[in-house]
Enzyme design. Structure first.
Site, short mmCIF file in Angstrom:
data_model
loop_
_atom_site.label_atom_id
_atom_site.label_comp_id
_atom_site.label_asym_id
_atom_site.label_seq_id
_atom_site.Cartn_x
_atom_site.Cartn_y
_atom_site.Cartn_z
N GLY A 251 10.01 10.44 23.44
CA GLY A 251 10.69 11.16 22.37
C GLY A 251 11.00 12.63 22.60
O GLY A 251 11.72 13.22 21.80
N GLU A 294 5.32 8.13 27.51
CA GLU A 294 6.34 7.09 27.68
C GLU A 294 7.75 7.66 27.63
O GLU A 294 8.57 7.24 26.81
CB GLU A 294 6.19 6.15 26.49
CG GLU A 294 6.04 4.73 26.82
CD GLU A 294 5.67 3.96 25.57
OE1 GLU A 294 6.27 4.19 24.50
OE2 GLU A 294 4.76 3.14 25.66
N PRO A 295 8.06 8.63 28.47
CA PRO A 295 9.38 9.26 28.36
C PRO A 295 10.49 8.38 28.91
O PRO A 295 10.32 7.68 29.91
CB PRO A 295 9.23 10.50 29.23
CG PRO A 295 8.20 10.13 30.24
CD PRO A 295 7.25 9.21 29.55
N GLY A 296 11.61 8.39 28.25
CA GLY A 296 12.81 7.76 28.77
C GLY A 296 13.82 8.87 29.08
O GLY A 296 13.98 9.31 30.22
N ARG A 334 27.18 7.41 22.70
CA ARG A 334 26.37 8.37 21.93
C ARG A 334 27.18 9.28 21.01
O ARG A 334 26.77 9.52 19.87
CB ARG A 334 25.47 9.18 22.87
CG ARG A 334 24.53 8.27 23.71
CD ARG A 334 23.43 9.04 24.45
NE ARG A 334 22.47 9.57 23.52
CZ ARG A 334 22.44 10.81 23.09
NH1 ARG A 334 23.32 11.69 23.57
NH2 ARG A 334 21.57 11.20 22.22
N CYS A 365 40.95 1.16 22.47
CA CYS A 365 41.72 0.99 21.24
C CYS A 365 40.84 1.25 20.03
O CYS A 365 40.46 0.31 19.32
CB CYS A 365 42.30 -0.41 21.17
SG CYS A 365 43.33 -0.76 22.59
N GLU A 366 40.52 2.50 19.81
CA GLU A 366 39.60 2.85 18.74
C GLU A 366 39.58 4.37 18.64
O GLU A 366 39.37 5.05 19.63
CB GLU A 366 38.21 2.29 19.12
CG GLU A 366 37.05 2.94 18.44
CD GLU A 366 36.31 2.00 17.50
OE1 GLU A 366 36.41 0.79 17.68
OE2 GLU A 366 35.67 2.52 16.58
N TYR A 394 20.61 6.52 28.22
CA TYR A 394 21.25 5.85 27.07
C TYR A 394 22.77 5.88 27.14
O TYR A 394 23.43 5.83 26.12
CB TYR A 394 20.74 6.43 25.74
CG TYR A 394 19.24 6.34 25.58
CD1 TYR A 394 18.63 5.11 25.44
CD2 TYR A 394 18.45 7.47 25.60
CE1 TYR A 394 17.25 5.01 25.30
CE2 TYR A 394 17.06 7.38 25.46
CZ TYR A 394 16.48 6.15 25.31
OH TYR A 394 15.12 6.05 25.18
N1 LLP Z 1 8.70 4.43 23.59
C1 LLP Z 1 9.25 3.67 22.62
C2 LLP Z 1 8.41 2.69 21.92
C3 LLP Z 1 10.61 3.84 22.28
O1 LLP Z 1 11.14 3.09 21.32
C4 LLP Z 1 11.39 4.77 22.99
C5 LLP Z 1 12.80 4.96 22.68
C6 LLP Z 1 10.76 5.53 24.00
C7 LLP Z 1 9.43 5.33 24.26
C8 LLP Z 1 11.51 6.53 24.81
O2 LLP Z 1 11.99 7.57 24.04
P1 LLP Z 1 12.72 8.82 24.76
O3 LLP Z 1 11.69 9.52 25.60
O4 LLP Z 1 13.82 8.29 25.57
O5 LLP Z 1 13.19 9.66 23.64
N2 LLP Z 1 19.82 5.45 22.06
C9 LLP Z 1 19.21 6.64 21.49
C10 LLP Z 1 17.74 6.73 21.80
C11 LLP Z 1 16.96 5.51 21.35
C12 LLP Z 1 15.50 5.59 21.73
C13 LLP Z 1 14.82 4.28 21.53
N3 LLP Z 1 13.44 4.27 21.82
C14 LLP Z 1 19.98 7.86 22.01
O6 LLP Z 1 20.85 7.70 22.85
O7 LLP Z 1 19.75 8.97 21.57
#
Ligand code: LLP
Length: 439
Positions: A251, A294-296, A334, A365-366, A394
Site C-alpha cells: 500500500g 507486501e509491496p506491489g 488507471r 473507440c471510447e 497495474y
Molecule cells: N496486499 C494485498 C492484500 C493487496 O490487496 C494489495 C493490492 C497489495 C498487497 C499491494 O498493494 P500495493 O503495494 O501495490 O499498493 N489497481 C490499483 C491498485 C489495486 C491494489 C490492489 N491490492 C491501482 O492501479 O492503483
C-alpha cells in the site's frame, strides 16, 4: 524546460540526458521506440533493485525477522518471477495462474502467500497440495471450506482482519473499512481462531491487514497494525495459537506526477517498520514475529517506462492540442478508472520549451480512452516517440484487448543489456481460444 526542472524522481534510475535526448543507460529512448515498436514497456532492473534495497533498509528498523513479498497483481510474468525469486523475495498471489507462474519462476511453495476474498474450493485445494507458506483466510465461509477439506496435510493459515479504518486513497483502493468486501471483523477473527485451534490440520500462524493502496500517510497504516497486534494478544491469551507472522499488507504510495508527494521509499518503509516495532513493544512485548511486507506498486512502478508513438494531432481553438498515441486505456486503465495523473516527455528534445497544454489520448473507440488529461509538452509531430514514466505497476496486469488491441511487448533494461521479457501479443494469440463453427 531546464534539466533541473525535469522530475527525475519519477523516472527510472538509469534515465539521463545527453544533448537534449533522453537515454535509458546507453539507449536513446526515441531510437528504442523506433527499433522495438510501440507501445512498449521497459523495466529498469537497477530501479527494481533500488526499491528492494529500500525495503531491506526499512526492515532494519524491525528488530525481528522480516520478509519482502511482492504483490504479483502489480504485474507478473515468468521472467519477473524468476528475477524476484532469485533475490529472495516471497510472492503474494490471488489466483491459480499467479500461483503457477510463481512456482514455475522458482519460488519455493513456502514463499507464496495466497490472498483473495473469494477463493474457490479448487484454488484452496491446489494451494494446500502445493504447500504454500500461508493461506490468508478472508472470511468464515472460506474457513468452512478449509475445515471440510479432506486432506491430511497441515495448513498454515493467516487471518485477514478488517480493521474498520478508511485509508486516505481513491475509494476503489480502500480495503479496510467496515463496508469493504475484504477481511473479517474482530469477532469473526476470534471465532475463526477458536475454530482453527480445534482442528487437527489447521494451524494459525499469522495475521494480516491491508487497508488500501497508494497511501503516503503512515498513521492509518500504523493504526491498522495496532489492531492487528491487539488481535494477536487476544488470540494468544485465549490459547488459540502463537502469531509467528505479522503482515501489514502493501500500500505505500509512489509519486506519479510532479505534484505528488515525493517521499523517498526508504523513508516510508523505515517509518512503517519502526512504527510497527514500537507498536509491538507497547501492545504485545513478547518475542517478535516475522514482519511480512507486501509491496506491489512501490517495488515496481518507478522502474517501468511506457513508450508510445504520436499519431494524429488535433489543435483546439483554445490552443490546446489533442495528441493521439498508439496506446491508451487498453494498456493503462488507471486514468479512466481512478483519475490517475501522469506526466509525459518526448525523449527527443525533451528540454525544449513547452508549446502549450496537451491532452494525450489513445486510439480506442471510447472518450474515456485517455492517458493524460493535461500535460505541457514541446512541439511534437506524428511519428515522434512519447515516454510516460511510473508505468510499471497495474498497467500491464490490468491491460485489455479492447478493440482487438494487442498487448505490448515488455523489455528489461540491465546495465549490460536490453532483454525481451514478453513479446508483443499477436492476432493468433487473440484467436487461440476461438472455436471455428463446424457447420
Ligand atoms: N496486499 C494485498 C492484500 C493487496 O490487496 C494489495 C493490492 C497489495 C498487497 C499491494 O498493494 P500495493 O503495494 O501495490 O499498493 N489497481 C490499483 C491498485 C489495486 C491494489 C490492489 N491490492 C491501482 O492501479 O492503483
Amino acid at each position: 524546460m531546464r534539466p533541473t526542472d525535469f522530475p527525475r524522481h519519477l523516472w527510472p534510475l538509469s534515465v539521463h540526458f545527453y544533448q537534449n535526448r533522453l537515454f535509458l543507460g546507453r539507449h536513446d529512448l526515441a531510437d528504442l521506440a523506433e527499433r522495438l515498436g510501440t507501445p512498449a514497456y521497459i523495466y529498469d532492473l537497477p530501479t527494481i533493485d533500488h526499491a528492494i534495497a529500500a525495503y531491506r533498509h526499512g526492515l532494519e528498523a524491525w528488530p525481528g525477522p522480516g520478509l519482502i513479498t511482492y504483490a504479483s497483481k502489480a504485474w507478473l510474468s515468468l521472467p519477473l518471477a524468476q528475477l524476484l525469486a532469485r533475490r529472495g523475495l516471497g510472492l503474494d498471489v490471488v489466483s491459480l495462474a499467479e500461483m503457477t507462474i510463481g512456482l514455475r519462476g522458482g519460488f519455493a511453495p513456502s514463499m507464496l502467500h495466497l490472498h483473495g476474498n473469494n477463493k474457490r474450493p479448487e484454488l484452496l485445494r491446489r494451494a494446500v497440495d502445493a504447500g504454500v507458506g500461508a493461506i490468508v483466510v478472508d472470511n468464515l465461509h472460506e474457513l468452512s471450506l478449509l475445515e471440510s477439506m479432506r486432506s491430511a496435510k497441515d495448513m498454515r493459515l493467516w487471518l485477514r482482519l478488517n480493521p474498520d479504518l478508511l485509508a486516505p486513497t481513491h475509494a476503489y483502493r480502500q480495503t479496510g473499512h467496515h463496508g469493504s468486501k475484504f477481511g473479517m471483523t474482530w469477532d469473526d477473527a476470534l471465532a475463526a481462531a477458536r475454530r482453527i485451534a480445534a482442528h487437527p490440520h489447521l494451524h494459525l500462524t499469522g495475521l494480516h491487514v491491508h487497508i488500501g493502496s497508494q497511501i503516503f500517510d503512515l498513521d492509518p497504516m500504523l493504526a491498522s497494525i495496532e489492531r492487528l497486534i491487539d488481535l494477536a494478544v487476544a488470540i494468544e491469551r485465549a490459547g488459540w495459537g502463537r502469531i509467528q507472522a505479522l503482515s501489514p499488507g502493501g500500500g505505500l504510495g509512489v509519486p506519479y506526477h510532479p505534484d505528488d508527494p515525493a517521499i523517498a521509499l526508504h523513508t516510508l518503509a523505515e517509518g512503517l517498520c519502526a512504527g510497527a516495532a514500537d507498536a509491538w513493544r507497547r501492545r504485545h512485548g513478547g518475542p517478535l514475529p516475522t514482519l511480512i511486507l507486501e509491496p506491489g506498486r512501490s517495488l515496481i512502478a518507478r522502474s517501468g517506462v511506457a513508450l508510445y508513438t504520436v499519431g494524429a494531432i488535433r489543435h483546439l481553438s483554445d490552443g490546446k492540442r489533442i495528441i493521439a498515441v498508439d496506446g491508451g486505456m487498453s494498456d493503462n486503465l488507471r486514468p479512466a478508472l481512478y483519475g490517475a495523473r501522469y506526466t509525459a516527455t518526448p525523449p527527443r528534445n525533451p528540454l525544449d520549451e513547452a508549446a502549450g497544454p496537451a491532452r494525450i489520448v489513445g486510439p480506442l473507440c471510447e472518450s474515456g480512452d485517455f492517458l493524460i488529461e493535461e500535460v505541457w509538452l514541446p512541439n511534437v509531430r506524428p511519428g515522434d516517440a512519447l515516454a510516460i514514466p511510473v508505468s510499471g505497476a497495474y498497467h500491464l496486469s490490468m491491460a485489455s484487448n479492447y478493440n482487438g488491441t494487442l498487448r505490448p511487448a515488455v523489455y528489461l533494461h540491465t546495465p549490460d543489456d536490453l532483454i525481451l521479457l514478453q513479446r508483443r501479443e499477436t492476432i493468433d494469440d487473440l484467436m487461440r481460444r476461438d472455436q471455428p463453427l463446424s457447420f
